[in-house]
Scaffold this motif. Sequence first.
Motif, PDB file in Angstrom:
ATOM      1  N   UNK A 158       3.682  56.316  44.795  1.00  0.00           N
ATOM      2  CA  UNK A 158       2.905  56.044  43.705  1.00  0.00           C
ATOM      3  C   UNK A 158       2.008  57.101  43.143  1.00  0.00           C
ATOM      4  N   UNK A 159       1.559  57.751  44.028  1.00  0.00           N
ATOM      5  CA  UNK A 159       0.614  58.732  43.747  1.00  0.00           C
ATOM      6  C   UNK A 159       1.372  60.068  43.065  1.00  0.00           C
ATOM      7  N   UNK A 160       2.439  60.195  43.525  1.00  0.00           N
ATOM      8  CA  UNK A 160       3.197  61.547  43.165  1.00  0.00           C
ATOM      9  C   UNK A 160       4.036  61.236  42.084  1.00  0.00           C
ATOM     10  N   UNK A 161       4.500  59.895  41.667  1.00  0.00           N
ATOM     11  CA  UNK A 161       5.279  59.659  40.508  1.00  0.00           C
ATOM     12  C   UNK A 161       4.107  59.591  39.470  1.00  0.00           C
ATOM     13  N   UNK A 162       3.037  58.969  39.624  1.00  0.00           N
ATOM     14  CA  UNK A 162       2.194  58.586  38.472  1.00  0.00           C
ATOM     15  C   UNK A 162       1.628  60.080  38.177  1.00  0.00           C
ATOM     16  N   UNK A 164       3.177  62.615  37.921  1.00  0.00           N
ATOM     17  CA  UNK A 164       4.022  63.430  36.898  1.00  0.00           C
ATOM     18  C   UNK A 164       4.797  62.196  36.224  1.00  0.00           C
ATOM     19  N   UNK A 165       4.079  61.638  35.337  1.00  0.00           N
ATOM     20  CA  UNK A 165       4.691  60.631  34.403  1.00  0.00           C
ATOM     21  C   UNK A 165       5.481  61.106  33.666  1.00  0.00           C
ATOM     22  N   UNK A 166       6.707  60.370  33.533  1.00  0.00           N
ATOM     23  CA  UNK A 166       7.893  60.426  32.509  1.00  0.00           C
ATOM     24  C   UNK A 166       8.721  61.549  33.207  1.00  0.00           C
ATOM     25  N   UNK A 167       8.507  62.224  34.232  1.00  0.00           N
ATOM     26  CA  UNK A 167       9.530  63.106  34.725  1.00  0.00           C
ATOM     27  C   UNK A 167      10.385  62.402  36.027  1.00  0.00           C
ATOM     28  N   UNK A 168      11.610  62.799  35.958  1.00  0.00           N
ATOM     29  CA  UNK A 168      12.337  62.182  36.768  1.00  0.00           C
ATOM     30  C   UNK A 168      12.718  62.947  37.977  1.00  0.00           C
ATOM     31  N   UNK A 169      12.801  62.369  39.083  1.00  0.00           N
ATOM     32  CA  UNK A 169      12.847  62.917  40.562  1.00  0.00           C
ATOM     33  C   UNK A 169      13.920  62.087  41.410  1.00  0.00           C
ATOM     34  N   UNK A 170      14.807  63.165  41.866  1.00  0.00           N
ATOM     35  CA  UNK A 170      15.687  62.458  42.896  1.00  0.00           C
ATOM     36  C   UNK A 170      15.157  62.117  43.926  1.00  0.00           C
ATOM     37  N   UNK A 171      16.190  61.247  44.799  1.00  0.00           N
ATOM     38  CA  UNK A 171      15.752  60.775  46.067  1.00  0.00           C
ATOM     39  C   UNK A 171      15.102  62.168  47.077  1.00  0.00           C
ATOM     40  N   UNK A 172      16.217  62.965  47.134  1.00  0.00           N
ATOM     41  CA  UNK A 172      15.853  64.209  48.160  1.00  0.00           C
ATOM     42  C   UNK A 172      14.440  64.652  47.712  1.00  0.00           C
ATOM     43  N   UNK A 221       8.039  57.543  36.625  1.00  0.00           N
ATOM     44  CA  UNK A 221       6.923  56.731  36.737  1.00  0.00           C
ATOM     45  C   UNK A 221       6.794  56.489  35.037  1.00  0.00           C
ATOM     46  N   UNK A 222       6.378  55.437  34.507  1.00  0.00           N
ATOM     47  CA  UNK A 222       5.952  55.019  33.070  1.00  0.00           C
ATOM     48  C   UNK A 222       5.314  53.792  33.069  1.00  0.00           C
TER      49      UNK A 222
END
Length: 226
Positions: A158-162, A164-172, A221-222
Amino acid sequence: MNNIILIVEDEPKLSKLLSNYLKQAGYEPECLENGLEVLPLVRKNMPALILLDLMLPGRDGIDICKDIRTFSAVPIIMITARIEEIDRLLGLELGADDYICKPYSPREVVARVKAVLRRSTEQESSGASSKLELDEERLLAKLYGHELDLTVVEFKLLEFLSANSGRIYGRNQLMDHIYPDQRIVSDRTIDSHIKNLRKKISSVSPDTEVIHAVYGVGYKYSLDSK
């Protein structure tokens, strides 16, 4: 209000088509064909958003995006004609806000532009961070004042995705961040953590969608209402 949308596209017909649709939607499109012309224009007259093609004469979109991110957070939507480039775009963590694959519908592009601009405006005016509170030292997370009972891994996600809000990250990419010791785990482990994280978020705020799945690519995250 800045309504300038910079279209960086070396196919004149496509550029003109996008320009016409954006004009109809109330925007002020400006078009460039050569990658070398982008940075000087952006520095001189910052647009509201950039539609940036990956393959350009002069300089490619990847280098341009990297350079822009050194001095501006202007929303950038990357455009590519090659589906195999998606992993490369994600892997480089360019800082782009979204991507679109050719061929595409001009209406879809306008819809994406509106969505990215709306998200950017909401973050600037109301501040998504004020709705989501994270205390790294205590591993404490609150959403709208409600405490989330998260595991260490869920908190890191949650910390990492928030952040970098709006940016898409793959599972790896997400696994590399959560497990820096390079332990061997299935990429589906991320799906399991995301599922649990969503469930806990829904338990305190049923009408809030925070972690979004991007089919075939990964997660972003959005902070949106359902």
